[in-house]
Design a protein around this motif. Sequence first.
Motif, PDB file in Angstrom:
ATOM      1  N   SER A 178       0.807  -1.228   0.000  1.00 55.22           N
ATOM      2  CA  SER A 178       0.000   0.000   0.000  1.00 55.22           C
ATOM      3  C   SER A 178       0.841   1.281   0.000  1.00 55.22           C
ATOM      4  N   ARG A 179       2.157   1.141  -0.222  1.00 54.89           N
ATOM      5  CA  ARG A 179       2.970   2.370  -0.298  1.00 54.89           C
ATOM      6  C   ARG A 179       2.759   3.100  -1.617  1.00 54.89           C
ATOM      7  N   TYR A 180       2.223   2.377  -2.620  1.00 54.45           N
ATOM      8  CA  TYR A 180       2.100   2.969  -3.957  1.00 54.45           C
ATOM      9  C   TYR A 180       0.631   3.146  -4.346  1.00 54.45           C
ATOM     10  N   GLY A 181       0.420   4.037  -5.309  1.00 49.43           N
ATOM     11  CA  GLY A 181      -0.930   4.195  -5.842  1.00 49.43           C
ATOM     12  C   GLY A 181      -1.562   5.529  -5.480  1.00 49.43           C
ATOM     13  N   ILE A 182      -2.873   5.605  -5.729  1.00 49.77           N
ATOM     14  CA  ILE A 182      -3.618   6.842  -5.510  1.00 49.77           C
ATOM     15  C   ILE A 182      -3.930   6.957  -4.021  1.00 49.77           C
ATOM     16  N   ILE A 183      -3.345   7.971  -3.396  1.00 50.32           N
ATOM     17  CA  ILE A 183      -3.471   8.116  -1.943  1.00 50.32           C
ATOM     18  C   ILE A 183      -4.732   8.913  -1.597  1.00 50.32           C
ATOM     19  N   TYR A 302       6.045  11.799 -20.025  1.00 48.24           N
ATOM     20  CA  TYR A 302       7.066  11.743 -18.971  1.00 48.24           C
ATOM     21  C   TYR A 302       7.263  10.322 -18.426  1.00 48.24           C
ATOM     22  N   GLU A 303       6.535   9.340 -18.958  1.00 44.77           N
ATOM     23  CA  GLU A 303       6.554   7.998 -18.363  1.00 44.77           C
ATOM     24  C   GLU A 303       7.973   7.444 -18.205  1.00 44.77           C
ATOM     25  N   GLN A 304       8.819   7.649 -19.240  1.00 51.25           N
ATOM     26  CA  GLN A 304      10.180   7.099 -19.187  1.00 51.25           C
ATOM     27  C   GLN A 304      10.988   7.670 -18.026  1.00 51.25           C
ATOM     28  N   LYS A 305      10.664   8.906 -17.635  1.00 47.56           N
ATOM     29  CA  LYS A 305      11.433   9.544 -16.542  1.00 47.56           C
ATOM     30  C   LYS A 305      10.921   9.136 -15.170  1.00 47.56           C
ATOM     31  N   LEU A 306       9.706   8.598 -15.106  1.00 45.48           N
ATOM     32  CA  LEU A 306       9.099   8.312 -13.801  1.00 45.48           C
ATOM     33  C   LEU A 306       9.701   7.073 -13.160  1.00 45.48           C
ATOM     34  N   LYS A 307       9.843   7.140 -11.838  1.00 48.39           N
ATOM     35  CA  LYS A 307      10.416   6.011 -11.098  1.00 48.39           C
ATOM     36  C   LYS A 307       9.457   5.593  -9.992  1.00 48.39           C
ATOM     37  N   LYS A 308       9.525   4.313  -9.668  1.00 50.70           N
ATOM     38  CA  LYS A 308       8.707   3.781  -8.582  1.00 50.70           C
ATOM     39  C   LYS A 308       8.987   4.592  -7.309  1.00 50.70           C
ATOM     40  N   GLY A 331       3.915   3.788  -9.202  1.00 47.44           N
ATOM     41  CA  GLY A 331       4.122   2.392  -8.817  1.00 47.44           C
ATOM     42  C   GLY A 331       5.117   1.593  -9.644  1.00 47.44           C
ATOM     43  N   TYR A 332       5.719   2.183 -10.683  1.00 48.39           N
ATOM     44  CA  TYR A 332       6.656   1.384 -11.486  1.00 48.39           C
ATOM     45  C   TYR A 332       7.711   2.286 -12.135  1.00 48.39           C
ATOM     46  N   ASP A 333       8.846   1.670 -12.509  1.00 54.41           N
ATOM     47  CA  ASP A 333       9.899   2.426 -13.187  1.00 54.41           C
ATOM     48  C   ASP A 333       9.548   2.568 -14.668  1.00 54.41           C
ATOM     49  N   GLY A 334       9.702   3.766 -15.199  1.00 53.55           N
ATOM     50  CA  GLY A 334       9.334   4.041 -16.589  1.00 53.55           C
ATOM     51  C   GLY A 334      10.296   3.389 -17.562  1.00 53.55           C
TER      52      GLY A 334
END
Length: 334
Positions: A178-183, A302-308, A331-334
């Motif tokens: 539950s650390r990831y996702g829509i808070i 920006y997906e490629q730049k996003l990190k978990k 929630g995931y590395d781009g």
Amino acid sequence: MQCIKRASIAGVAGYVPDYVLTNSELEQMVDTSDGWITTRTGIQERRILKGEALGTSFMAIQAVKDLLQKTATDPTTIDLLICATITPDRITPATANIIAHAVGATHAFSYDLQAACSGFLYGLDTAAQFIAAGRAKRVVVVGADKMSSITNYTDRATCILFGDGAGAVLVTADDGDSRYGIIDTICKTDGSGQDLLYQKAGGSRLPASHETVDAKAHYIHQDGQNVFKAAVTAMSDVVLDMMARHHLTATDITYLVPHQANKRILKLVADRVAIPMEKVMLNIHKYGNTTAATIPLCLWDYEQKLKKGDKLILTVFGGGFTWGAMYMVWGYDG
Ligand code: COA
């Protein structure tokens, strides 16, 4: 409202039409200049969907097909498909039904959601609630608009702003982490703004007639200055509320993802919430305002730049008025 079972974005895709409408082409159409448009809005070009009888669903279908392919998702496992749009293919049936049918989401129920430029965020919040309630495991939310279909290309106050496009996300239930996702999400509405950004005719109050067509009443109309001020105040206030609710400082936030309405609006919002422009997702220069598609198109770019673990605040403002903010941990590395 906090989610019980947390929803997370598991993939993002987008589609923009090939045709590029540049500021210099607009100079030939209305009394404007590249310098004025760039300085006052930050927009350099926008995409326009050309082609006989192609509507919003055409772009949305491309985006959703790409999304399903890149996330290796069997379309028959989709439980719900929501399409946020103000330019549906037809008033009825819902464009979402057309998209679900075309991509083979045969077990999904589907519907359109209309919250103007806030539609995608409202749709994402709705998806999160269905997942939290255990009613759905996999939801596709697509924001798509063919703004060129309701834009008056003789009105320089609006035709410079809008473009066509579609973006889609796959929303899934968390896998127990539950650390990831829509808070958290805040959605707001104020109907007193209904006459400041609207399409006058075509609905039940003023159905289409020769007179409404002659009066150009089927095009989008706005009071630009008042919309500008309302957008700056609403988006910055709701972002500050969200930051306060979660004890976030600007340093904690990886990206602010604002609805791409006008670059000056985005700069003023960023200043007010003290988030530097390097942390603000921007693509308005190449797509203009694509209404419900701006946020997913930003995430796509920006997906490629996003990190978990990246912390994102999404914020929107649109006709209605509607506005809101969403806090999520990517929630995931781009
Ligand atoms: N090219 C050149 N001049 C233009 C022009 C254009 N495309 N559009 C307007 N102008 C002129 C106006 O006629 C006015 O001229 P005047 O001073 O001689 O009367 C002048 O520029 C200033 O107009 P103004 O309306 O004050 O411009 P602005 O700085 O507010 O910019 C918008 C206009 C529409 C770009 C701006 O108000 C805006 O972005 N508003 C929000 C729109 C929006 O985001 N809508 C969707 C919300 S989701």
